[in-house]
Design an enzyme around this catalytic site. Structure first.
Site, PDB file in Angstrom:
ATOM      1  N   HIS A 178      70.918  55.803   6.509  1.00 11.10           N
ATOM      2  CA  HIS A 178      70.383  57.091   6.980  1.00 11.10           C
ATOM      3  C   HIS A 178      70.957  58.175   6.064  1.00 11.10           C
ATOM      4  CE1 HIS A 178      69.803  55.670  11.419  1.00 11.10           C
ATOM      5  NE2 HIS A 178      68.613  55.827  10.876  1.00 11.10           N
ATOM      6  N   CYS A 274      75.895  61.759  13.742  1.00 11.13           N
ATOM      7  CA  CYS A 274      74.762  61.091  14.398  1.00 11.13           C
ATOM      8  C   CYS A 274      74.991  60.921  15.895  1.00 11.13           C
ATOM      9  CB  CYS A 274      74.377  59.790  13.708  1.00 11.13           C
ATOM     10  SG  CYS A 274      75.684  58.619  13.510  1.00 11.13           S
TER      11      CYS A 274
HETATM   12  N1  ARG Z   1      73.474  51.167  15.208  1.00  5.59           N
HETATM   13  C1  ARG Z   1      72.718  52.348  14.902  1.00  5.59           C
HETATM   14  C2  ARG Z   1      71.539  51.984  14.007  1.00  5.59           C
HETATM   15  O1  ARG Z   1      71.694  51.168  13.137  1.00  5.59           O
HETATM   16  C3  ARG Z   1      73.589  53.364  14.259  1.00  5.59           C
HETATM   17  C4  ARG Z   1      72.857  54.645  13.993  1.00  5.59           C
HETATM   18  C5  ARG Z   1      73.713  55.685  13.381  1.00  5.59           C
HETATM   19  N2  ARG Z   1      72.927  56.828  13.149  1.00  5.59           N
HETATM   20  C6  ARG Z   1      72.912  57.573  12.036  1.00  5.59           C
HETATM   21  N3  ARG Z   1      72.108  58.577  11.988  1.00  5.59           N
HETATM   22  N4  ARG Z   1      73.670  57.298  11.028  1.00  5.59           N
HETATM   23  O2  ARG Z   1      70.464  52.485  14.141  1.00  5.59           O
END
Ligand code: ARG
Length: 294
Positions: A178, A274
């Site tokens: 992300h 997040c």
């Molecule tokens: N386990 C979540 C996923 O893989 C973690 C998300 C973390 N979010 C972020 N925006 N970095 O989707």
């Protein structure tokens, strides 16, 4: 006095690591001591909430849902600007069930006057919210990550819906899946970022818009500690436990780092930024008008 930033957080009662959709997720480590990890997650969450409040934020905490453990990362639920909400489309089936719960929450907040519109990305246009679409208040534009979770097309949807400039950045590393784990615009115009996460074209786009003295390169260690996944409010930067060197580098620029032990959430591949979703972001008056004119 400007009004306080308002952030959505999700209570971690149903948080766990029970599947693997990114390389950080370790269900085995979680399963070795679920009660211990859950207790640690509650402590971490309370510490994060306290740090955000101390930095000046007002928090809206929504309940989680059993079987949807990643709801603790509401940044992925929507892109929000100027009282309008564009709800995410999750790439992985493990998270798609979250969409309806977040939509219900945004509609409830709309009834309380937070927003005047709640829409959603078109079907099959994967986009994972503010985690992959970050508002740069200083430059008055969005930066959108694509290539891991979100699609390139989503950047155009954001531009059309919000009437704002969007710079799309291709992400090339499954570990930095992300935009918010490798890119963090700060209020003073600096951008803390981790170059290996980006394609050459994305790096060129960043360097086209951001002056060299405003770019702060995160080290491998900073990125692995999820320090780029930080929440900036005025001169405060709330982040997972950091190296003294990063704290000092940000202090030189006038930022005070508030560290929180977020290890239970890092076991799922997420940290401070997040775990929050800003609800009160406003573009310039001009941008809001452009949007109103449609
Ligand atoms: N386990 C979540 C996923 O893989 C973690 C998300 C973390 N979010 C972020 N925006 N970095 O989707």
């Amino acid at each position: 006095m400007p009004s306080k930033p308002v952030m959505l957080l999700t209570d971690p009662a149903h948080f766990e690591v029970s599947y693997t959709i990114n390389p950080w997720m370790a269900p085995g480590a979680w399963a070795a001591d679920p009660a211990g990890h859950r207790a640690a997650a509650r402590r971490s969450f309370r510490a994060l909430a306290a740090a955000l409040r101390a930095a000046g934020a007002r928090l809206e905490v929504m309940p989680g849902v059993a079987g949807l453990p990643d709801m603790v990362f509401p940044a992925n639920a929507a892109v929000v600007l100027d009282g309008a909400v564009l709800v995410a489309r999750f790439r992985h089936p493990e998270r798609q069930g979250e969409e309806q719960h977040f939509k219900d929450q945004f509609r409830a907040l709309m009834r309380r006057g937070f927003f005047d519109e709640v829409a959603q990305f078109p079907a099959r246009c994967f986009q994972e919210g503010a985690g992959d679409c970050i508002w740069d208040a200083r430059r008055g534009r969005f930066w959108a990550g694509y290539g891991q979770r979100s699609t390139r097309q989503a950047a155009d949807e954001v531009a059309a819906f919000f009437g704002q400039e969007v710079t799309a950045l291709e992400l090339v590393s499954p570990r930095f899946y992300h935009l918010d784990v490798c890119f963090c615009p700060l209020g003073g115009g600096e951008i803390l970022y981790y170059p290996p996460a980006f394609s050459p074209a994305a790096l060129a786009a960043i360097r086209d818009s951001v002056a060299p003295h405003e770019l702060i390169e995160a080290t491998d260690e900073d990125a692995q500690r999820f320090n780029v996944n930080a929440v900036n409010i005025d001169d405060r930067v709330v982040m997972a436990s950091a190296s003294p060197r990063l704290v000092a580098r940000l202090a030189e620029r006038g930022y005070r780092v508030d560290e929180v032990d977020l290890r239970p959430f890092i076991l799922s591949g997420g940290a401070a930024y997040c775990m929050t979703l800003r609800l009160d972001r406003r573009s310039s008056a001009a941008g809001a008008l452009r949007r109103a004119a449609g």
